[in-house]
Design a protein around this motif. Structure first.
Motif, short mmCIF file in Angstrom:
data_model
loop_
_atom_site.label_atom_id
_atom_site.label_comp_id
_atom_site.label_asym_id
_atom_site.label_seq_id
_atom_site.Cartn_x
_atom_site.Cartn_y
_atom_site.Cartn_z
N LYS A 1 -42.98 -66.82 78.20
CA LYS A 1 -41.55 -67.15 78.17
C LYS A 1 -41.25 -68.64 78.12
O LYS A 1 -40.19 -69.05 77.64
N GLY A 2 -42.14 -69.48 78.62
CA GLY A 2 -41.83 -70.91 78.70
C GLY A 2 -40.95 -71.19 79.90
O GLY A 2 -41.17 -70.64 80.98
N THR A 3 -39.93 -72.01 79.73
CA THR A 3 -39.03 -72.32 80.84
C THR A 3 -37.62 -72.51 80.34
O THR A 3 -37.40 -72.84 79.17
N ASP A 4 -36.66 -72.30 81.23
CA ASP A 4 -35.28 -72.59 80.89
C ASP A 4 -35.08 -74.10 80.92
O ASP A 4 -36.03 -74.85 81.10
N TYR A 5 -33.86 -74.56 80.76
CA TYR A 5 -33.61 -75.99 80.66
C TYR A 5 -33.87 -76.70 81.98
O TYR A 5 -33.28 -76.37 83.00
N ILE A 6 -34.81 -77.67 81.94
CA ILE A 6 -35.14 -78.47 83.12
C ILE A 6 -34.43 -79.82 82.99
O ILE A 6 -34.75 -80.61 82.10
N ILE A 7 -33.50 -80.06 83.85
CA ILE A 7 -32.76 -81.32 83.82
C ILE A 7 -33.33 -82.30 84.84
O ILE A 7 -33.41 -83.51 84.61
N GLU A 8 -33.78 -81.76 85.98
CA GLU A 8 -34.30 -82.62 87.04
C GLU A 8 -35.82 -82.69 86.98
O GLU A 8 -36.50 -81.68 86.95
N SER B 1 -40.59 -72.27 70.48
CA SER B 1 -41.50 -71.31 71.12
C SER B 1 -41.20 -71.09 72.60
O SER B 1 -41.95 -70.41 73.30
N LEU B 2 -40.09 -71.67 73.08
CA LEU B 2 -39.66 -71.42 74.45
C LEU B 2 -38.79 -70.15 74.44
O LEU B 2 -37.58 -70.20 74.23
N ILE B 3 -39.43 -69.02 74.65
CA ILE B 3 -38.81 -67.70 74.49
C ILE B 3 -37.55 -67.55 75.34
O ILE B 3 -36.52 -67.02 74.88
N ILE B 4 -37.60 -68.01 76.57
CA ILE B 4 -36.50 -67.79 77.51
C ILE B 4 -35.21 -68.50 77.10
O ILE B 4 -34.13 -68.18 77.59
N ARG B 5 -35.30 -69.45 76.18
CA ARG B 5 -34.10 -70.17 75.74
C ARG B 5 -33.41 -69.48 74.57
O ARG B 5 -32.41 -69.97 74.06
N HIS B 6 -33.96 -68.37 74.13
CA HIS B 6 -33.39 -67.64 73.00
C HIS B 6 -32.57 -66.44 73.48
O HIS B 6 -32.78 -65.93 74.58
N TYR C 1 -27.54 -71.96 76.20
CA TYR C 1 -27.47 -72.48 74.84
C TYR C 1 -27.67 -71.42 73.77
O TYR C 1 -27.38 -71.66 72.61
N LYS C 2 -28.23 -70.29 74.14
CA LYS C 2 -28.32 -69.13 73.25
C LYS C 2 -28.85 -69.47 71.86
O LYS C 2 -28.17 -69.30 70.86
N THR D 1 -30.79 -68.54 68.73
CA THR D 1 -31.17 -67.27 68.13
C THR D 1 -32.56 -67.39 67.51
O THR D 1 -32.99 -68.49 67.12
N VAL D 2 -33.26 -66.28 67.42
CA VAL D 2 -34.59 -66.27 66.82
C VAL D 2 -34.53 -66.73 65.37
O VAL D 2 -35.38 -67.49 64.91
N SER D 3 -33.50 -66.28 64.65
CA SER D 3 -33.36 -66.67 63.24
C SER D 3 -33.16 -68.18 63.08
O SER D 3 -33.69 -68.79 62.15
N GLU D 4 -32.41 -68.80 64.00
CA GLU D 4 -32.20 -70.25 63.96
C GLU D 4 -33.53 -70.98 64.12
O GLU D 4 -33.82 -71.94 63.39
N SER D 5 -34.33 -70.54 65.06
CA SER D 5 -35.63 -71.19 65.31
C SER D 5 -36.57 -71.02 64.12
O SER D 5 -37.29 -71.95 63.74
N ILE D 6 -36.56 -69.84 63.51
CA ILE D 6 -37.42 -69.59 62.35
C ILE D 6 -36.98 -70.47 61.18
O ILE D 6 -37.82 -71.04 60.46
N ILE D 7 -35.68 -70.63 60.98
CA ILE D 7 -35.16 -71.48 59.91
C ILE D 7 -35.56 -72.94 60.13
O ILE D 7 -35.99 -73.63 59.19
N VAL D 8 -35.44 -73.41 61.38
CA VAL D 8 -35.85 -74.79 61.69
C VAL D 8 -37.33 -74.99 61.37
O VAL D 8 -37.70 -75.98 60.71
N ASP D 9 -38.17 -74.06 61.81
CA ASP D 9 -39.61 -74.17 61.54
C ASP D 9 -39.91 -74.10 60.05
O ASP D 9 -40.75 -74.85 59.54
N LEU D 10 -39.22 -73.22 59.34
CA LEU D 10 -39.43 -73.10 57.90
C LEU D 10 -39.07 -74.39 57.17
O LEU D 10 -39.79 -74.82 56.25
N LEU D 11 -37.98 -75.00 57.56
CA LEU D 11 -37.56 -76.27 56.95
C LEU D 11 -38.61 -77.35 57.17
O LEU D 11 -38.97 -78.09 56.25
N VAL D 12 -39.12 -77.43 58.41
CA VAL D 12 -40.15 -78.41 58.72
C VAL D 12 -41.41 -78.13 57.90
O VAL D 12 -42.01 -79.05 57.33
N ILE D 13 -41.80 -76.86 57.82
CA ILE D 13 -43.00 -76.48 57.07
C ILE D 13 -42.87 -76.84 55.60
O ILE D 13 -43.77 -77.44 55.00
#
Length: 263
Positions: A60-67, A219-224, A231-232, A234-246
């Motif tokens: 899962k990774g972690t949620d947003y760590i501010i501190e 790849s931080l699952i819990i943030r999706h 921040y919600k 979406t899986v599709s947003e993350s895949i699009i970001v990775d595809l653009l980088v690739i």
């Protein structure tokens, strides 16, 4: 003719990399299984252990760590899983091109085919890597399954097992591919040690970043969704970001490799 050449180069990479990769992989698996067994031991008896819950907790990774003082929330296993495969593939890529691959470059005449072949080889290795560790986690979750009804995390009820496995695999696979292509392109100009440190810093920074498009967050699952209520992403947003980088770095790598015959 070019396709046959690339296929032969991929086969060459598979053959040559087997010993080096599996030596590192076995060590990783020992550490990975040990971590999971310690995790299970810490919760067995009063928290639910089953394949779905275990896969979610490990990946899962972690949620947003501010501190910065919230050390207990830092996703050490998430960082280890991501960085191990990047280091293993990057280490082989660089060493092979600096040594054995020079003979292949002489026969091929240019770096483009070698570059494309190594990207394809990387995809196969990454596919095997994530499928195997997800399967290991699933099997351990099944072996140590208990009858407790108290879940570790309420997100357990938000998704079914198959969907969770698919999300974990896709997000980790795509994130790693984007970092690997960046790694290979940058090592055309920069020493691989520095490139790995840069990518390690990006992963570390992504833990504290609140920008959902920051590389590494994918790849931080819990943030999706459906898990995050902040921040919600979406899986599709993350895949699009990775595809653009690739795509961007794949094109940049081909352009650079066309102008460069040897390292």
């Amino acid at each position: 003719m070019q396709n046959i050449l690339i296929v032969n180069l991929v086969k060459r990479d598979i053959r040559i990399s087997k010993k080096s990769f599996f030596t590192k992989y076995i060590l990783f698996v020992v550490i990975f299984i040990s971590y999971i067994l310690l995790f299970i031991h810490g919760f067995k008896g009063y928290k639910l252990i089953d394949p779905k819950n275990l896969i979610y907790e490990i990946f899962k990774g972690t949620d947003y760590i501010i501190e910065l003082d919230r050390k207990s929330d830092f996703p050490i296993m998430w960082l280890f899983i991501n960085c191990f495969i990047i280091y293993s593939i990057g280490d082989y890529m660089y060493k092979d091109i600096k040594s054995n691959c020079k003979y292949a470059l002489i026969r091929v005449g240019r770096l483009r085919e070698v570059y494309i072949a190594k990207i394809i080889w990387s995809m196969l290795v990454i596919f095997f890597y994530y499928m195997s560790i997800i399967l290991i986690t699933y099997i351990l979750g099944y072996i140590f399954k208990n009858d407790s009804y108290e879940v570790i995390d309420p997100n357990y009820f938000k998704i079914d097992t198959i969907s969770l496995i698919l999300i974990v695999f896709l997000l980790y696979f795509m994130t790693t591919m984007s970092f690997i292509i960046i790694f290979f392109v940058l090592t055309l100009k920069i020493k691989p040690t520095f490139v790995f440190l840069i990518e390690l810093f990006i992963f570390l920074a992504s833990v504290f970043s609140t920008n959902k498009y920051f590389l590494g967050q994918q790849s931080l699952i819990i943030r999706h969704t459906p898990f995050s209520s902040i921040y919600k992403i979406t899986v599709s947003e993350s895949i699009i970001v990775d595809l653009l980088v690739i795509v961007i770095f794949l094109i940049v790598g081909i352009i650079i490799s066309d102008k460069k015959e040897i390292f």
